[in-house]
Write an enzyme that holds these catalytic residues in place. Structure first.
Site, PDB file in Angstrom:
ATOM      1  N   LYS A  72      27.911 -26.152  36.390  1.00  0.00           N
ATOM      2  CA  LYS A  72      26.470 -26.309  36.210  1.00  0.00           C
ATOM      3  C   LYS A  72      25.611 -25.669  37.303  1.00  0.00           C
ATOM      4  CE  LYS A  72      24.981 -28.679  32.798  1.00  0.00           C
ATOM      5  NZ  LYS A  72      24.313 -28.072  31.709  1.00  0.00           N
ATOM      6  N   ASP A  98      23.297 -36.316  32.968  1.00  0.00           N
ATOM      7  CA  ASP A  98      24.371 -37.312  32.911  1.00  0.00           C
ATOM      8  C   ASP A  98      25.383 -37.024  34.012  1.00  0.00           C
ATOM      9  OD1 ASP A  98      25.119 -35.062  31.447  1.00  0.00           O
ATOM     10  OD2 ASP A  98      24.707 -36.116  29.558  1.00  0.00           O
TER      11      ASP A  98
HETATM   12  C1  LIG Z   1      31.196 -30.360  32.149  1.00  0.00           C
HETATM   13  C2  LIG Z   1      30.220 -29.915  31.122  1.00  0.00           C
HETATM   14  N1  LIG Z   1      30.647 -29.098  30.154  1.00  0.00           N
HETATM   15  C3  LIG Z   1      29.806 -28.662  29.195  1.00  0.00           C
HETATM   16  C4  LIG Z   1      28.472 -29.068  29.178  1.00  0.00           C
HETATM   17  C5  LIG Z   1      27.606 -28.601  28.044  1.00  0.00           C
HETATM   18  O1  LIG Z   1      26.529 -27.822  28.439  1.00  0.00           O
HETATM   19  P1  LIG Z   1      25.198 -27.794  27.554  1.00  0.00           P
HETATM   20  O2  LIG Z   1      24.536 -29.117  27.699  1.00  0.00           O
HETATM   21  O3  LIG Z   1      24.416 -26.657  28.079  1.00  0.00           O
HETATM   22  O4  LIG Z   1      25.654 -27.591  26.138  1.00  0.00           O
HETATM   23  C6  LIG Z   1      27.999 -29.899  30.190  1.00  0.00           C
HETATM   24  C7  LIG Z   1      26.589 -30.311  30.238  1.00  0.00           C
HETATM   25  O5  LIG Z   1      26.131 -30.994  31.117  1.00  0.00           O
HETATM   26  C8  LIG Z   1      28.895 -30.347  31.183  1.00  0.00           C
HETATM   27  O6  LIG Z   1      28.505 -31.175  32.170  1.00  0.00           O
END
Ligand SMILES: Cc1ncc(COP(=O)(O)O)c(C=O)c1O
Length: 370
Positions: A72, A98
């Site tokens: 992120k 979150d």
């Molecule tokens: C570990 C992880 N993978 C994937 C995602 C998915 O990203 P997005 O919300 O941009 O779809 C998130 C989102 O916070 C995440 O924390």
């Protein structure tokens, strides 16, 4: 009701302001200059590929990203850099999260000597709140779900004159999420000396785990922009309990998910898909698939208890969800149409991303033990 949706994408990119931001900004140059920057590893899992019956599995391991255990930070660091280049006087950044995006915002604020205010939804685990509290200026737990927490962060930021840096977009809030998506592009550009070869990628199917869809959309944008119709097939993977993209496809336009939001995949437990992401997803994703927590756990264990000489990968609940999607595609006998649609066979070369490591250590340990 089926737990997959087959899309027939136009594979076309439009050229509005958002696409201009994605097109012109070079986040990789920015990230390269950061002291903490190094490319994350791309690992080939030959043992696992053999076990589940595909030709190759590549996994890009984002648990190694900037010591933050998740991808992120690529987005938040770049967006905050862009905001501060336009307005250096911003003193406080605010977001709803979150977990992983909040860590990314707090880390980037610390790097720039700025304050961070983080709001978390009601189901956020104590462990995630503790990790946030260790690096953010202020963390507030709300009694709201993710989507409502985003609205709270938005209205409070307006009132307090803080700068909102949210990883999802809505009407009137599009530019900053587009910078965040530009930041994510670094990840795909890093693959250019590896499997994103000049004419044709060396992977033919990609699974992206999806919350609000910003990350998946930046991936789709990258592959469409680079390869056009020769892009790999792209499948988005969501939890059964919270599947905003799937439900939006069924509905024909963006809607908030109607599930019970009780999933261990905290990073994917989001609200309505991002406005700007949805436009890209519609035009470039080939299918979406819902999975249960059971598949996420199985994928976490498969990455931990390595096969033959495969390297061990430490993967969290949302981190393993892309691989979990592949596993379901292979195992579930009712998914013939989906397998045919994406051309999944024993010859397939698959790319997945471990988007987070053990970001909730207690939960990770108990899943791995069982
Ligand atoms: C570990 C992880 N993978 C994937 C995602 C998915 O990203 P997005 O919300 O941009 O779809 C998130 C989102 O916070 C995440 O924390």
């Amino acid at each position: 009701m089926k737990d997959f949706f087959l899309n027939y994408p136009t594979n076309k990119l439009c050229h509005d302001k958002i696409h201009f931001i994605l097109d012109n900004d070079n986040a990789l140059n920015y990230h390269n200059k950061l002291e903490e920057y190094s490319k994350t590893p791309l690992i080939q899992l030959n043992g696992l590929a053999k076990r589940i019956g595909v030709n190759k599995i590549f996994i890009k391991d984002e648990s190694k990203r900037f010591g933050l255990n998740a991808y992120k930070v690529l987005g938040a660091s770049y967006a905050i850099y862009k905001i501060l280049s336009m307005n250096p006087k911003v003193s406080t950044f605010c977001t709803a999260t979150d977990g992983n995006h909040g860590m990314a915002v707090a880390w980037s604020c610390n790097m720039n000597n700025k304050e961070s205010v983080i709001y978390v939804p009601k189901d956020t685990s104590d462990q995630r709140i503790q990790s946030l509290s260790a690096i953010a200026s202020r963390v507030y737990k709300t009694d709201l779900n993710y989507e409502r927490t985003c609205q709270l962060a938005k209205t409070t930021s307006r009132k307090m004159n803080w700068q909102l840096v949210q990883d999802t977009s809505w009407k009137g809030y599009e530019e900053i999420p587009a910078y965040i998506m530009s930041g994510y592009l670094t990840q795909f550009k890093e693959l250019e000396n590896e499997i994103n070869s000049i004419k044709k990628p060396k992977a033919d199917i990609i699974f992206f785990q999806t919350g609000v869809g910003s990350w998946a959309a930046s991936g789709i944008w990258y592959y469409l922009n680079k390869y056009g119709t020769k892009k790999p097939k792209i499948i988005l993977v969501e939890p059964n309990e919270c599947s905003g993209v799937f439900e939006s496809f069924i509905n024909g336009k963006r809607i908030s998910p109607k599930g019970n939001f009780k999933t261990i995949m905290a990073g994917l437990n989001c609200g309505i898909p991002s406005k700007i992401a949805w436009e890209i997803i519609k035009n470039g994703c080939d299918a979406c698939l819902k999975i249960s927590d059971k598949y996420a756990k199985e994928a976490m264990r498969s990455l931990f208890y390595n096969h033959n000489k495969d390297l061990r990968v430490i993967s969290g609940e949302s981190g393993a969800a892309g691989l979990a999607g592949l596993m379901k595609c292979i195992k579930d006998k009712s998914l013939d149409n989906l397998r045919n649609h994406i051309g999944l066979s024993s010859d397939s070369k698959i790319l997945v991303f471990n988007t987070e490591g053990d970001t909730d250590k207690e939960s990770f340990k108990s899943i791995i033990k069982n």
